[in-house]
Design an enzyme around this catalytic site. Structure first.
Site, mmCIF file in Angstrom:
data_model
loop_
_atom_site.group_PDB
_atom_site.id
_atom_site.type_symbol
_atom_site.label_atom_id
_atom_site.label_comp_id
_atom_site.label_asym_id
_atom_site.label_seq_id
_atom_site.Cartn_x
_atom_site.Cartn_y
_atom_site.Cartn_z
ATOM 1 N N ARG A 14 0.828 -1.209 0.000
ATOM 2 C CA ARG A 14 0.000 0.000 0.000
ATOM 3 C C ARG A 14 0.862 1.259 0.000
ATOM 4 O O ARG A 14 0.560 2.223 -0.699
ATOM 5 C CB ARG A 14 -0.951 -0.011 1.208
ATOM 6 C CG ARG A 14 -2.071 -0.989 0.996
ATOM 7 C CD ARG A 14 -3.015 -1.139 2.175
ATOM 8 N NE ARG A 14 -4.115 -2.005 1.764
ATOM 9 C CZ ARG A 14 -5.109 -2.396 2.555
ATOM 10 N NH1 ARG A 14 -5.147 -1.999 3.816
ATOM 11 N NH2 ARG A 14 -6.057 -3.175 2.096
ATOM 12 N N HIS A 30 -6.100 -0.324 -6.646
ATOM 13 C CA HIS A 30 -5.365 -1.550 -6.302
ATOM 14 C C HIS A 30 -4.758 -1.518 -4.894
ATOM 15 O O HIS A 30 -4.551 -0.477 -4.328
ATOM 16 C CB HIS A 30 -4.362 -1.979 -7.391
ATOM 17 C CG HIS A 30 -3.217 -1.085 -7.709
ATOM 18 N ND1 HIS A 30 -2.282 -1.432 -8.664
ATOM 19 C CD2 HIS A 30 -2.838 0.129 -7.241
ATOM 20 C CE1 HIS A 30 -1.387 -0.475 -8.744
ATOM 21 N NE2 HIS A 30 -1.699 0.468 -7.918
ATOM 22 N N GLU A 31 -4.570 -2.692 -4.363
ATOM 23 C CA GLU A 31 -4.171 -2.890 -2.953
ATOM 24 C C GLU A 31 -5.191 -2.299 -1.988
ATOM 25 O O GLU A 31 -4.832 -1.808 -0.929
ATOM 26 C CB GLU A 31 -2.776 -2.306 -2.674
ATOM 27 C CG GLU A 31 -1.675 -2.737 -3.626
ATOM 28 C CD GLU A 31 -1.488 -4.243 -3.706
ATOM 29 O OE1 GLU A 31 -2.053 -4.956 -2.855
ATOM 30 O OE2 GLU A 31 -0.805 -4.707 -4.628
ATOM 31 N N GLY A 32 -6.463 -2.383 -2.338
ATOM 32 C CA GLY A 32 -7.510 -1.872 -1.445
ATOM 33 C C GLY A 32 -7.996 -0.516 -1.909
ATOM 34 O O GLY A 32 -7.216 0.440 -1.944
ATOM 35 N N GLN A 65 -9.529 1.800 2.432
ATOM 36 C CA GLN A 65 -8.510 2.518 3.217
ATOM 37 C C GLN A 65 -9.172 3.387 4.285
ATOM 38 O O GLN A 65 -8.671 3.499 5.400
ATOM 39 C CB GLN A 65 -7.647 3.401 2.301
ATOM 40 C CG GLN A 65 -6.977 2.683 1.132
ATOM 41 C CD GLN A 65 -6.064 1.566 1.548
ATOM 42 O OE1 GLN A 65 -5.392 1.659 2.578
ATOM 43 N NE2 GLN A 65 -6.047 0.486 0.782
#
Lengths: 600, 600
Positions: free
Chosen positions: B297, B438-440, B445
């Site tokens: 992240r 991407h990555e959440g 978040q």
């Protein structure tokens, strides 16, 4: 691909119930159009958009125009689309009957543009450009020019363009150098280069007519020496055949989006054989062009609003049907819920509606002023013109800039899929980005608003706007549930007035650089306030309708939706004027920052 | 294409002077690295980025990966890039010496990532993914797994991936269904489908190792039954040859941007012959993965910051060299001026710097906490870990979301050219948009920040952050020119605290749905405050340096530039927390809006 690209219900609500027809004296038509006939036109437009434009939305993007042997090849359907739009009278709609039109009122024309653009923005611009160019010839050109050009243009056989920009003269039109040399026969020999010409050439038509700005030999420097010409790609020879007019396509631009329409660079008179026809009087070209440009700017706003609308409907469809995750209060056992039930997704949908439906309302409000410019009592006509001029940069820019965030939110609703070509929203995001640029960048619109429109006639336009907002607040007053919003709009209006006053003082004390340094931010503030006004107008109608004795269930949901989105706008978006007004009250930072500080 | 894609001066300023090395006791190295050795590493990274990555920035976009005969073909240079990154020790840099690394501290690693990503984001992700995957194996895997996988990965011959997402389990990982069936030899048979796997297959390496989440037969439902596996594309047979491990690439996604890296869909065990190796203990996969994911992240934040930086430098270059228009006070006669001298352009450049340099500072501040997690005295290590965890979703999201507007401003500086492929900014705008996903996603978040990080250890992390901000304000105090900014940060911190308190009460009174409904807006507010803190830190350093007796002219311009951008941030960006805090104090509108209202 999601099937639904717009809500006809919302369009008719805005056109009739909010800005329009319902508020007219009973039975009074708009330029001869009754509400019923307007609806028939809209339904027909929708039918065409759905069958002819929407199915090739993606195809046109994936197969962008190509320059092949000097001609720009576009999607094969462009020819049949233009032929149909010509045959069925869409291109000529705003013209008088003698030219095949029916004096379509601007509000209806714009609503139709919105329908076409939401189905397929790129496909919708060809005919719109032709209408605009033909209208310039019609308004300022001689009868001879009418005869030469109008019919094939209005029939969709010839394309019309606006040819302003040059490699060294984009925003600064005064610097353009394309030359026009008078010939013995009254025509002009044209020589120069033009870039970023939308639909500047393509194989979907038999000819292209460029409405072009150029400088007659010996004309004054700057914007005062610019004249308007009609420059066809092909001209008629003695035998009535179309032959080359020495207009060469030198480039098709490869763009991030808006790829279904060719944007070209042209070279004129490479062989000293390019003939142009003066439109109107010499050196008045820019003022003529501005008549077209103001319409074009509103159409850019319509395009941006339409794209945001289509992207919203795609994300709404996905959010209702895609099941993933659970309520925060549920354990892992239960079935996944549709993602629209996740608060963050619902918030993003509310945001998209707040932007797209708010912008649509502002645009049709402008169109309404344009209607009345032509049909209202004389003394009112001038007021309507001022309001239209004041609001045009706002109605262009609010959807163009907010649309970037709105289509971004559409992508976000899809997660990773939104970033992929499998769904239409990534294309909407790309298509959107042109609108803050073409027909005058946001920076130009800001300076136009603050430096020209706000100050014209001693600030009369702003006073008129104030009166308009007052009248909306008056309508809202009767509904207790709108009290907070009415108060918020009154405060916002005061903030706008105070900010304008502050900047007026800056103009007097510090001159134009300081006055206009943050004009873009002023435009942003102006947009937030005027769209709040339009939301209050929509909410007032919704409250009124909800108060009726009987109401259909679907109507109730629709009007309650309007109230929900309006509340969202007043709670989440309008408050952004606070920091903007604070920033605008301070000396502009850009003026205090040396260019040297951008060293590294 | 503009040559400059980042400012090494600014990177070293941030790394050493703001968050880093200069504040350490004299001579104390970071994980064995002195300032000088760090600079040498950065210069070497820049040299490689400039020679190998930047020249193919556009090529990789124009020729995206294709699935050909079951293998994904990528740009031909990927192989040599990975080989060089392996040979020269970049992939193994964070590993101990026995694995060819030199325990590179996170701050330096992240600075290197930034250099690579600003040159060519897509090209930079391959090796970063391998490092992350190898690190998971190294940290949680057995010696046997180390032997099987680490060397070829760290040498750049094998690609590493993170394989989490499934068609029906994107954000909701608990729903994943990929199955792992225990075999007699201690391995597992894997069966399932994965989508959106970055670098999931390509012909720039000899093999791919997927660090994959799957569910061992009979494991508990939800996130508690997820285990981590290493699943290679090819496995060794008895003769030490690489043979198929029944991993099939079913799709390469066609994306709007980030097109130089292949994102794939995989099918595992179509022939019931896919072997996976358990990493660590059963059912602990998600917690292992989260260690990698937090790093990933932060790297997304770095990528977004790098792209915004490269786009800024492209637009700065253009703004300095493109001449068009005149000062508002000049007539049409004079020569056109560079567009950087137009206030609106300068404002857009200030905005871009405020975003990209502010985000870089926040990210390296996080990296610094990570450095100290490993090297500080014990009692401080836990604090650093808390701060890193708290700030990771912020350092990911601020550049990802603000970067959309920042790269949009880069386009705007170019006008129409910015929308065309002739300049790199349209690609930066497209490349940027993946980072909020991407990555959440940003929504995730926000919930991570408010629902997990802020409340962990009874809010300890937020208290620590408060102390950190206090210490920065203390440093700024000595400089009268920073007084207003110091006060503004103190107020912003109070606003953040009050908003957090309000939401805490909502959590207790109304439960988690209401608490987290506007978590995305809370994250936005949090980002604006923490980046203000980083700007004050940068300004304090700049003021300090400017107060020196002698200063080089170029240094003076650099530090004065910092003060100018800082003032811009405090005047134009930080005030946006006002309306956000007001909105956050109200009951969430999404909760009050029925799904039924989205009917039309």
């Amino acid at each position: 691909m999601a099937d639904k690209f717009m809500s006809m219900r919302n369009l008719k609500f805005t056109l009739h119930e909010v800005v329009g027809t319902e508020s007219l004296p009973p039975g009074s038509p708009v330029n001869g159009h009754s509400r019923k006939s307007m609806d028939m036109v809209l339904d027909a437009a929708f039918d065409f958009a759905k069958k002819a434009l929407h199915p090739i939305f993606e195809e046109m993007d994936r197969n962008p125009p190509e320059l092949i042997n000097g001609t720009v090849a576009v999607h094969k359907d462009v020819r049949s689309i233009l032929a149909t739009l010509g045959k069925d009278g869409w291109i000529s709609a705003i013209f008088p009957e003698e030219w095949g039109g029916d004096n379509m009122p601007p509000s209806l024309l714009h609503a139709v543009c919105f329908v076409f653009a939401s189905a397929n923005y790129s496909a919708s611009v060809y005919s719109g450009l032709t209408t605009g160019a033909a209208n310039l010839i019609f308004t300022f050109g001689s009868e001879d020019l009418h005869k030469q050009f109008l019919l094939p243009m209005l029939e969709g056989r010839w394309q019309g363009t606006m040819a302003l920009t040059e490699p060294e003269a984009g925003t600064s039109l005064g610097d353009l150098t394309t030359a026009a040399t008078p010939q013995a026969d009254g025509t002009y020999r044209i020589k120069g280069e033009k870039i970023f010409i939308s639909a500047g050439d393509h194989d979907g038509v038999d000819n292209v007519v460029h409405l072009m700005l150029a400088r007659i030999d010996g004309a004054p420097a700057g914007v005062k020496g610019i004249s308007l010409f009609a420059v066809p790609k092909l001209r008629k020879n003695g035998k009535d055949e179309l032959v080359s007019n020495d207009v060469t396509v030198t480039q098709v631009f490869h763009k991030m989006g808006y790829r279904g329409a060719p944007i070209t660079a042209l070279s004129l008179g490479d062989k000293d054989d390019c003939t142009g026809h003066l439109v109107g009087e010499p050196n008045r070209g820019l003022s003529y062009m501005f008549q077209m440009m103001n319409g074009a700017r509103l159409e850019v706003g319509i395009g941006a609003t339409a794209i945001a609308t289509a992207a919203y409907h795609a994300s709404l469809d996905y959010a209702k049907n895609r099941r993933q995750g659970r309520r925060l209060t549920d354990g892992p056992g239960g079935a996944p819920i549709p993602i629209i039930e996740h608060q963050d997704v619902k918030r993003m949908l509310l945001f998209q509606r707040a932007v797209s439906e708010g912008a649509l309302s502002l645009i049709l409000q402008c169109s309404r002023y344009e209607d009345r410019m032509h049909s209202a009592p004389d003394e009112e006509q001038a007021d309507c013109k001022l309001l239209l001029e004041l609001l045009t940069p706002v109605a262009k820019t609010f959807p163009a800039e907010m649309g970037i965030l709105s289509t971004s939110a559409s992508i976000q609703c899809f997660g990773g899929y939104g970033y992929c070509e499998d769904f239409p929203v990534e294309q909407h995001f790309r298509d959107m980005r042109i609108h803050a640029i073409h027909e005058g960048t946001t920076g130009i619109q800001g300076m136009d608003l603050l430096g020209r429109k706000v100050v014209m006639n001693n600030g009369k336009a702003l006073q008129l706007l104030d009166r308009e907002m007052e009248s909306t607040m008056e309508k809202a007053k009767g509904h207790p549930e709108l009290r907070a919003m009415t108060k918020a709009l009154a405060e916002a209006r005061d903030t706008l007035a105070a900010t304008t006053m502050t900047l007026g003082n800056v103009a007097m004390e510090k001159g134009p650089e300081a006055f206009l340094a943050n004009a873009t931010l002023y435009l942003e503030l102006f947009g937030l306030v005027t769209v709040a006004w339009q939301w209050l107008a929509q909410m007032a109608v919704a409250s009124e309708k909800l108060a009726a004795q009987t109401i259909r269930k679907s109507d109730r949901a629709f009007y309650e939706g309007k109230l929900a989105v309006g509340r969202y706008y007043f709670s989440h978006e309008l408050p952004k004027i606070g920091p903007l007004s604070v920033t605008l009250a301070q000396p502009p930072l850009s003026l205090q920052t040396e260019v040297d500080c951008f060293t590294d």
